[in-house]
Write a protein that holds these residues in place. Structure first.
Motif, PDB file in Angstrom:
ATOM      1  N   GLN A 131       0.835  -1.357   0.207  1.00 57.97           N
ATOM      2  CA  GLN A 131       0.141  -0.194   0.076  1.00 57.97           C
ATOM      3  C   GLN A 131       1.006   1.216  -0.025  1.00 57.97           C
ATOM      4  N   GLU A 132       1.768   1.379   0.681  1.00 61.19           N
ATOM      5  CA  GLU A 132       3.036   2.292   0.806  1.00 61.19           C
ATOM      6  C   GLU A 132       3.696   2.646  -0.581  1.00 61.19           C
ATOM      7  N   LYS A 133       3.915   1.500  -1.216  1.00 58.07           N
ATOM      8  CA  LYS A 133       4.434   1.545  -2.520  1.00 58.07           C
ATOM      9  C   LYS A 133       3.454   2.119  -3.508  1.00 58.07           C
ATOM     10  N   ILE A 134       2.315   1.896  -3.404  1.00 56.47           N
ATOM     11  CA  ILE A 134       1.331   2.366  -4.509  1.00 56.47           C
ATOM     12  C   ILE A 134       1.263   3.831  -3.995  1.00 56.47           C
ATOM     13  N   GLN A 135       1.066   4.197  -2.578  1.00 60.59           N
ATOM     14  CA  GLN A 135       0.834   5.595  -2.334  1.00 60.59           C
ATOM     15  C   GLN A 135       1.933   6.354  -3.050  1.00 60.59           C
ATOM     16  N   GLN A 136       3.141   5.898  -2.939  1.00 63.90           N
ATOM     17  CA  GLN A 136       4.225   6.678  -3.581  1.00 63.90           C
ATOM     18  C   GLN A 136       4.035   6.868  -5.229  1.00 63.90           C
ATOM     19  N   HIS A 137       3.179   6.023  -5.662  1.00 67.83           N
ATOM     20  CA  HIS A 137       3.049   6.261  -7.142  1.00 67.83           C
ATOM     21  C   HIS A 137       1.700   7.184  -7.497  1.00 67.83           C
ATOM     22  N   VAL A 166      -3.051  -2.674 -10.016  1.00 68.97           N
ATOM     23  CA  VAL A 166      -3.437  -1.770  -8.734  1.00 68.97           C
ATOM     24  C   VAL A 166      -4.685  -1.641  -8.295  1.00 68.97           C
ATOM     25  N   SER A 167      -5.809  -1.865  -9.380  1.00 73.12           N
ATOM     26  CA  SER A 167      -7.095  -1.694  -8.950  1.00 73.12           C
ATOM     27  C   SER A 167      -7.428  -2.797  -8.025  1.00 73.12           C
ATOM     28  N   ARG A 168      -6.948  -4.031  -8.470  1.00 68.31           N
ATOM     29  CA  ARG A 168      -7.360  -5.147  -7.649  1.00 68.31           C
ATOM     30  C   ARG A 168      -6.585  -5.081  -6.359  1.00 68.31           C
ATOM     31  N   VAL A 169      -5.318  -4.830  -6.367  1.00 72.24           N
ATOM     32  CA  VAL A 169      -4.617  -4.558  -5.057  1.00 72.24           C
ATOM     33  C   VAL A 169      -5.365  -3.649  -4.051  1.00 72.24           C
ATOM     34  N   MET A 170      -5.696  -2.587  -4.783  1.00 74.97           N
ATOM     35  CA  MET A 170      -6.342  -1.586  -3.938  1.00 74.97           C
ATOM     36  C   MET A 170      -7.738  -2.002  -3.536  1.00 74.97           C
ATOM     37  N   PHE A 171      -8.360  -2.627  -4.198  1.00 78.10           N
ATOM     38  CA  PHE A 171      -9.765  -3.446  -3.772  1.00 78.10           C
ATOM     39  C   PHE A 171      -9.720  -4.298  -2.792  1.00 78.10           C
ATOM     40  N   GLU A 172      -8.617  -5.137  -2.613  1.00 75.19           N
ATOM     41  CA  GLU A 172      -8.319  -6.096  -1.561  1.00 75.19           C
ATOM     42  C   GLU A 172      -7.922  -5.330  -0.292  1.00 75.19           C
ATOM     43  N   LEU A 173      -7.072  -4.283  -0.554  1.00 72.71           N
ATOM     44  CA  LEU A 173      -6.612  -3.654   0.744  1.00 72.71           C
ATOM     45  C   LEU A 173      -7.871  -3.100   1.524  1.00 72.71           C
ATOM     46  N   CYS A 207     -16.116   4.871 -12.303  1.00 72.65           N
ATOM     47  CA  CYS A 207     -15.899   6.009 -12.972  1.00 72.65           C
ATOM     48  C   CYS A 207     -15.651   5.913 -14.393  1.00 72.65           C
ATOM     49  N   ASP A 208     -15.367   4.463 -14.608  1.00 70.15           N
ATOM     50  CA  ASP A 208     -15.093   4.189 -16.171  1.00 70.15           C
ATOM     51  C   ASP A 208     -13.808   4.443 -16.619  1.00 70.15           C
ATOM     52  N   ASN A 209     -12.952   4.863 -15.684  1.00 73.76           N
ATOM     53  CA  ASN A 209     -11.621   5.272 -15.890  1.00 73.76           C
ATOM     54  C   ASN A 209     -10.527   4.399 -15.389  1.00 73.76           C
ATOM     55  N   ARG A 210     -10.026   3.443 -16.222  1.00 76.78           N
ATOM     56  CA  ARG A 210      -9.277   2.210 -16.118  1.00 76.78           C
ATOM     57  C   ARG A 210      -7.794   2.608 -15.390  1.00 76.78           C
ATOM     58  N   ALA A 211      -7.601   3.946 -15.490  1.00 78.49           N
ATOM     59  CA  ALA A 211      -6.444   4.532 -14.756  1.00 78.49           C
ATOM     60  C   ALA A 211      -6.535   4.558 -13.266  1.00 78.49           C
ATOM     61  N   CYS A 212      -7.637   4.643 -12.835  1.00 78.58           N
ATOM     62  CA  CYS A 212      -8.095   4.947 -11.525  1.00 78.58           C
ATOM     63  C   CYS A 212      -7.926   3.957 -10.468  1.00 78.58           C
ATOM     64  N   VAL A 213      -7.355   4.398  -9.588  1.00 75.83           N
ATOM     65  CA  VAL A 213      -7.156   3.159  -8.408  1.00 75.83           C
ATOM     66  C   VAL A 213      -7.790   3.741  -6.977  1.00 75.83           C
ATOM     67  N   ASN A 214      -8.725   4.579  -7.119  1.00 74.43           N
ATOM     68  CA  ASN A 214      -9.442   5.151  -5.936  1.00 74.43           C
ATOM     69  C   ASN A 214     -10.529   3.982  -5.661  1.00 74.43           C
ATOM     70  N   PRO A 215     -10.127   3.510  -4.251  1.00 78.44           N
ATOM     71  CA  PRO A 215     -10.861   2.323  -3.920  1.00 78.44           C
ATOM     72  C   PRO A 215     -12.532   2.800  -3.747  1.00 78.44           C
ATOM     73  N   GLU A 216     -12.847   3.911  -3.471  1.00 82.48           N
ATOM     74  CA  GLU A 216     -14.167   4.256  -3.513  1.00 82.48           C
ATOM     75  C   GLU A 216     -14.868   4.235  -5.089  1.00 82.48           C
ATOM     76  N   HIS A 217     -13.955   4.052  -6.218  1.00 81.67           N
ATOM     77  CA  HIS A 217     -14.694   4.090  -7.524  1.00 81.67           C
ATOM     78  C   HIS A 217     -14.792   2.550  -7.960  1.00 81.67           C
ATOM     79  N   LEU A 224      -2.190 -14.177 -15.313  1.00 85.06           N
ATOM     80  CA  LEU A 224      -1.224 -15.064 -14.670  1.00 85.06           C
ATOM     81  C   LEU A 224      -0.804 -14.693 -13.164  1.00 85.06           C
ATOM     82  N   PHE A 225      -0.982 -13.293 -12.895  1.00 80.25           N
ATOM     83  CA  PHE A 225      -0.333 -12.946 -11.606  1.00 80.25           C
ATOM     84  C   PHE A 225      -1.323 -12.335 -10.853  1.00 80.25           C
ATOM     85  N   ASP A 226      -2.639 -12.290 -11.416  1.00 82.67           N
ATOM     86  CA  ASP A 226      -3.672 -11.852 -10.757  1.00 82.67           C
ATOM     87  C   ASP A 226      -4.217 -12.364  -9.329  1.00 82.67           C
TER      88      ASP A 226
END
Ligand SMILES: [Zn+2]
Length: 171
Positions: A10-16, A46-53, A68-78, A169-171
């Motif tokens: 989660q910290e790694k993601i926050q940094q990005h 990242v969307s899957r990781v965020m969801f799990e977290l 939000c229909d935005n694939r790039a988005c990783v906001n868990p609320e979306h 494979l890695f999901d």
């Protein structure tokens, strides 16, 4: 000294995350539009990781979809969980509402464009041949290929869409 590699994911993601205005946007590389992050020698969406977290484990066969229909988005609320069918139906619905063939100006239906994208990805037909098949200009085919047109559609035909195995494979 804390080694960067060993940071919790989660910290790694926050940094990005570079923007948190409504949608959370990262500077991570995003094959097919979905940001991915390496952790424990695996690449994960990242969307899957965020969801799990935030909400716990994702049941097998379920997809993380974007409100939000935005694939790039990783906001868990979306993010929300859906089946493959939900995901596709949702995508089709959003396409119909927001953009696409009922906008009035386009000659092609979404289904045709999906087919064109599939043919392009398959690589068996030349762009010229695809253009002839659909009665459109080759420049239009290349615009679709480059994502200048119909960017919102995947290259897989909606009816027999199947996520390439490799991707999961890695999901
Ligand atoms: Zn969002």
């Amino acid at each position: 000294m804390l080694c960067r590699r060993n940071l919790p994911i989660q910290e790694k993601i926050q940094q990005h995350i570079i923007s948190k205005e409504d949608c959370w946007i990262t500077d991570l590389s995003s094959p097919k539009g979905y940001p991915r992050i390496g952790h424990n020698q695996k690449m994960r969406k990242v969307s899957r990781v965020m969801f799990e977290l935030h909400y716990g484990e994702i049941p097998e066969g379920m997809y993380v979809c974007h409100k939000c229909d935005n694939r790039a988005c990783v906001n868990p609320e979306h993010l929300f969980l859906g089946t493959h069918q939900d995901n596709m139906a949702d995508m089709v619905k959003k396409n119909r509402q927001a953009k696409g063939s009922n906008q009035g100006s386009s000659k092609l239906t979404e289904k045709q464009v999906a087919e064109i994208k599939f043919l392009l990805a398959e690589g068996k037909l030349m762009q010229k041949e695809i253009a002839q098949k659909f009665g459109i200009r080759p420049s239009y085919v290349s615009a679709i290929k480059c994502g200048k047109k119909w960017k919102h559609l995947s290259h897989q035909p909606i009816n027999n869409y199947s996520e390439p195995k490799q991707l999961n494979l890695f999901d």
